[in-house]
Enzyme design. Sequence first.
Site, PDB file in Angstrom:
ATOM      1  N   SER A 158       0.856  -1.188   0.000  1.00  0.00           N
ATOM      2  CA  SER A 158       0.000   0.000   0.000  1.00  0.00           C
ATOM      3  C   SER A 158       0.886   1.229   0.000  1.00  0.00           C
ATOM      4  O   SER A 158       2.014   1.195   0.496  1.00  0.00           O
ATOM      5  CB  SER A 158      -0.894   0.011   1.248  1.00  0.00           C
ATOM      6  OG  SER A 158      -1.510   1.268   1.425  1.00  0.00           O
ATOM      7  N   TYR A 216      -1.450  -0.352  10.558  1.00  0.00           N
ATOM      8  CA  TYR A 216      -1.759  -0.858   9.215  1.00  0.00           C
ATOM      9  C   TYR A 216      -0.595  -0.571   8.271  1.00  0.00           C
ATOM     10  O   TYR A 216      -0.144  -1.450   7.524  1.00  0.00           O
ATOM     11  CB  TYR A 216      -3.034  -0.201   8.691  1.00  0.00           C
ATOM     12  CG  TYR A 216      -3.315  -0.463   7.235  1.00  0.00           C
ATOM     13  CD1 TYR A 216      -3.839  -1.675   6.812  1.00  0.00           C
ATOM     14  CD2 TYR A 216      -3.042   0.511   6.269  1.00  0.00           C
ATOM     15  CE1 TYR A 216      -4.087  -1.918   5.466  1.00  0.00           C
ATOM     16  CE2 TYR A 216      -3.286   0.283   4.932  1.00  0.00           C
ATOM     17  CZ  TYR A 216      -3.811  -0.933   4.528  1.00  0.00           C
ATOM     18  OH  TYR A 216      -4.040  -1.167   3.190  1.00  0.00           O
TER      19      TYR A 216
END
Length: 255
Positions: free
Chosen positions: A146, A160
């Site tokens: 990501s 995350y």
Amino acid sequence: MKIDLTGKIALVTGSNAGIGRAIAIALAAGGAKVGVNCLRNVAQGEETVAAIRAAGGEAVLVQADVTDAAEIDRLVSEVERTFGGTVDILVNNAGHLVKRQPNIDMTEELYQQIMDVNLKSTVFMCKRVLPGMKAKGAGRIINMSSVAAHNGGGPGSSIYAASKAAVSAYSKGLAKEAASSGITVNLVSPGFIGNTMFHSTFTTDEARKATVAGIPLQREGTPEDVAGAVLYLASDLASYLTGETIEINGGMMMR
């Protein structure tokens, strides 16, 4: 050169909707037989399978929790049994922010949930398919990073972001381990991808507009944008590419 995955068995985790669904459909359109996976929303998973079959492809849905090693074994075994061979292409798409939480309020339970769904699932899915790929002397593993892995993510998403950075580092290490067996390991790293549960759940309309305004290509990405990169990495076109990351973010972060 046409991408031809005929005869290949692909497995895409978290492929009942969004990016995972687009990837599963793209791989099937390339000729692969596709294992579709979901955790809870079986109806969505069945829609993915139906879309693949309607286009003339082959697919099977397996509901399984990819944070559990026993469930991972059952998932892979069922896909391989259905299609009569071992997995050739693994796409570790399953992942989740879970919840935005400032570090000062982070609990051990939430920390573990985030790390399990993003990092543990990737590690143990790879472990499960590697023996079959090694026996064939070939395989494609595509893991999901990501843009958060590079910039720390938005508010309340530092764990995350850390989990995705760990996926990136792990994938590079695995790429070195697996290369001598003819297996490539690469990553795709999406930026702001619209039409996904992630942003429907965690991103306000105001934040969405502000983010898009700062993207050089002036639009959100689509699940199909990510699927195209995965299709390339799964194909022979990417046979000399391993340990690399394709950034899919419209230019919002250039490296």
